[in-house]
Design an enzyme around this catalytic site. Structure first.
Site, short mmCIF file in Angstrom:
data_model
loop_
_atom_site.label_atom_id
_atom_site.label_comp_id
_atom_site.label_asym_id
_atom_site.label_seq_id
_atom_site.Cartn_x
_atom_site.Cartn_y
_atom_site.Cartn_z
N CYS A 47 0.82 -1.22 0.00
CA CYS A 47 0.00 0.00 0.00
C CYS A 47 0.84 1.27 0.00
O CYS A 47 0.93 1.96 -1.02
CB CYS A 47 -0.93 -0.02 1.21
SG CYS A 47 -2.14 -1.34 1.11
N1 LIG Z 1 -2.54 -6.06 1.63
C1 LIG Z 1 -3.15 -4.99 2.11
O1 LIG Z 1 -2.97 -4.62 3.25
C2 LIG Z 1 -4.12 -4.20 1.23
C3 LIG Z 1 -4.98 -3.31 1.86
C4 LIG Z 1 -5.91 -2.61 1.10
C5 LIG Z 1 -5.91 -2.77 -0.28
N2 LIG Z 1 -5.04 -3.63 -0.89
C6 LIG Z 1 -5.14 -3.76 -2.35
O2 LIG Z 1 -5.89 -4.93 -2.66
C7 LIG Z 1 -5.39 -5.54 -3.84
C8 LIG Z 1 -4.97 -6.97 -3.55
O3 LIG Z 1 -3.91 -6.93 -2.61
P1 LIG Z 1 -3.52 -8.18 -1.72
O4 LIG Z 1 -2.62 -7.64 -0.67
O5 LIG Z 1 -4.71 -8.95 -1.33
O6 LIG Z 1 -2.67 -9.01 -2.79
P2 LIG Z 1 -2.18 -10.53 -2.65
O7 LIG Z 1 -1.00 -10.68 -3.53
O8 LIG Z 1 -2.09 -10.91 -1.20
O9 LIG Z 1 -3.42 -11.35 -3.24
C9 LIG Z 1 -3.84 -11.24 -4.54
C10 LIG Z 1 -4.12 -12.63 -5.07
O10 LIG Z 1 -4.66 -12.51 -6.40
C11 LIG Z 1 -4.21 -13.64 -7.14
N3 LIG Z 1 -4.45 -13.33 -8.55
C12 LIG Z 1 -3.77 -12.50 -9.37
N4 LIG Z 1 -4.36 -12.47 -10.59
C13 LIG Z 1 -5.43 -13.30 -10.53
C14 LIG Z 1 -6.44 -13.68 -11.45
N5 LIG Z 1 -6.48 -13.18 -12.69
N6 LIG Z 1 -7.37 -14.57 -11.07
C15 LIG Z 1 -7.36 -15.08 -9.81
N7 LIG Z 1 -6.43 -14.75 -8.89
C16 LIG Z 1 -5.49 -13.86 -9.24
C17 LIG Z 1 -2.78 -13.80 -6.71
O11 LIG Z 1 -2.32 -15.11 -6.97
C18 LIG Z 1 -2.86 -13.50 -5.21
O12 LIG Z 1 -3.05 -14.66 -4.43
C19 LIG Z 1 -4.26 -4.64 -4.33
O13 LIG Z 1 -4.78 -3.70 -5.23
C20 LIG Z 1 -3.81 -3.94 -3.06
O14 LIG Z 1 -3.21 -2.69 -3.31
C21 LIG Z 1 -4.16 -4.37 -0.15
#
Ligand SMILES: NC(=O)c1ccc[n+]([C@@H]2O[C@H](COP(=O)([O-])OP(=O)(O)OC[C@H]3O[C@@H](n4cnc5c(N)ncnc54)[C@H](O)[C@@H]3O)[C@@H](O)[C@H]2O)c1
Length: 444
Positions: free
Chosen positions: A282
């Site tokens: 983030c």
């Molecule tokens: N981690 C945090 O604290 C947080 C907080 C708020 C927002 N976000 C946002 O949320 C979003 C996701 O972040 P995250 O931390 O959960 O990421 P992450 O990497 O933990 O999880 C994302 C998952 O999506 C999967 N993926 C990618 N492409 C795919 C597809 N086409 N089909 C199915 N699965 C797919 C990946 O394998 C992964 O497991 C990002 O935009 C991030 O900026 C994250």
């Protein structure tokens, strides 16, 4: 709220009206695409709220783990996964055809310092392949203003269906705070916006079953911007205290004591703390989405964000310089010195190492010839400059073998007084030793 249904329309045959009914009756199947830090807790929340869910995750190992009832996310326990009521998991995007509501929670990284929406595009493409009238698609990934309308909408409309008429499209940014416990999905207000009022109302009706408070904005752009405002606020304030920490050292001021004193002001102030830099998915990334968008659309970058990036990205080198100085003061060069890093994850209480400044500090120390090892209660193994390191136990023998202990992540559950008593030299980049007055402690 307006529903934008034409007067005289036969509601029983209107697919979006039927979806509203199915959401209300908790019959709508909700698919979460991307089961990471954001997607998995969301799926668990939807299951607890009574919805049949479908988790579609590109990584087959994660799918296997969930099918066996094992969690890989710090905030979700194995028993929470094992007791999911009506959840199914699949690595096959074709499974999405069975869903009524589709939530896109895939990563939005920077690649070569530029927003990389390739995973959002791919997820939207897999939704488009089986899109039928009466579905609701919600983007949850963090991104710059305009993404939902300019990137996701056209991809979904390659199905031949029209957003807002045939299917509903909404944006709702996630606000989770992994590893911290206090603020979870259900008690954190959720910002929601729809392409039309009807899209928004459908999305609100779903989220209202999962979270206590839903806040709406008039279009997805404001909701997309809101998330970036929140994270830019943190990024800039962390950079400010990092810059003040560097200044305070020159002024011979204890920055930790000064910041703790400032934090007693009951109004008009919010505490932020210095550290070895910023990490995670983030703070280290999202503000650059906004600055990039400004550059692309308006021809200028956002000065605050660019400066904050510069300050935060320089912190690992600054910390290494300060460790080197501390070692010099006890007559040791970095080369050959045995350094134990405490914490490799980017923040306390989590195992997430993405963009972790701890790893940057450790890499730099190793490149200068230090013998680097680490202890992290959340991370068993890391790759560092081509080597694989395993977390050492934090005990008397480990501390006796080290020339210097560097606290890079303020993980809970570590007795820092005990650590200071046993270690020969402690460099504290997180302020965990504030209030411990000992000659072997050097603080950032
Ligand atoms: N981690 C945090 O604290 C947080 C907080 C708020 C927002 N976000 C946002 O949320 C979003 C996701 O972040 P995250 O931390 O959960 O990421 P992450 O990497 O933990 O999880 C994302 C998952 O999506 C999967 N993926 C990618 N492409 C795919 C597809 N086409 N089909 C199915 N699965 C797919 C990946 O394998 C992964 O497991 C990002 O935009 C991030 O900026 C994250």
């Amino acid at each position: 709220m307006s529903t934008e249904i034409p007067s005289g329309a036969d509601l029983s045959i209107d697919p979006l009206h039927r979806l509203a009914e199915r959401i209300r009756a908790k019959e709508a199947r909700v698919a979460v695409i991307g089961l990471g830090y954001v997607g998995l807790p969301l799926l668990v929340g939807l299951d607890h709220a009574g919805y049949p869910t479908l988790g579609v995750e590109a990584d087959p190992e994660k799918v296997g783990s969930l099918q066996e009832g094992r969690s890989y996310i710090v905030d979700i326990t194995d028993s929470e996964v094992a007791t999911l009521d009506r959840a199914e998991f699949s690595a096959d995007p074709d499974a999405l055809a069975r869903a009524d509501v589709l939530l896109i929670c895939v990563p939005t990284p920077l690649t070569d310092h530029v927003p990389d929406l390739s995973m959002v595009r791919r997820a939207a493409e897999s939704v488009a392949r089986s899109l039928t009238p009466g579905k609701l698609v919600i983007l949850e990934s963090t991104t710059y203003p305009g993404t939902t309308e300019e990137i996701v909408r056209p991809i979904l409309e390659t199905s031949g269906l029209v957003a807002g008429d045939d299917f509903a499209l909404a944006y709702s940014p996630e606000r989770i705070d992994p590893g911290q416990g206090a603020w979870r999905l259900e008690n954190t207000p959720k910002v929601v916006a729809g392409l039309t009022e009807r899209c928004r109302d459908l999305a609100v009706s779903l989220y209202a079953e999962v979270v206590r408070e839903v806040v709406t904005t008039s279009s997805p752009r404001e909701a997309e911007m809101a998330k970036l405002v929140e994270n830019t606020f943190r990024q800039v304030n962390i950079a400010l205290v990092n810059e003040l920490a560097i200044l305070a050292k020159e002024l011979e001021v204890d920055i930790w004591e000064a910041l703790q004193a400032a934090a007693t002001k009951p109004f008009g102030y919010m505490p932020f703390w210095p550290g070895p830099g910023v990490g995670g998915h983030c703070i280290a990334i999202d503000p650059s989405y906004l600055s990039w968008r400004a550059g692309q659309q308006l021809g200028y970058r956002i000065g605050f964000i660019e400066h904050a990036n510069e300050v935060n990205n320089r912190m690992p080198s600054y910390v290494v310089a300060r460790i080197s100085e501390a070692l010099n003061d006890v007559g040791r060069p970095i080369r050959g010195t045995r350094v134990l890093a405490i914490g490799v994850s980017y923040k306390a209480g989590v195992d997430d190492q993405r963009e972790s400044p701890s790893l940057a500090v450790m890499q730099k120390l190793k490149a200068k010839g230090a013998e680097v090892s680490y202890h992290d209660p959340y991370v068993a193994e890391v790759a560092l400059n081509g080597d694989t390191l395993r977390s050492l136990p934090l005990d008397e023998a480990t501390l006796a073998a080290m020339d210097c202990v560097v606290v890079l992540t303020a993980h809970p559950g570590i007795d820092y007084r005990w650590l200071v008593r046993l270690a020969s030299l402690v460099f504290d980049a997180r302020g965990v030793t504030s209030g411990i007055d000992a000659p072997n402690v050097v603080r950032l």
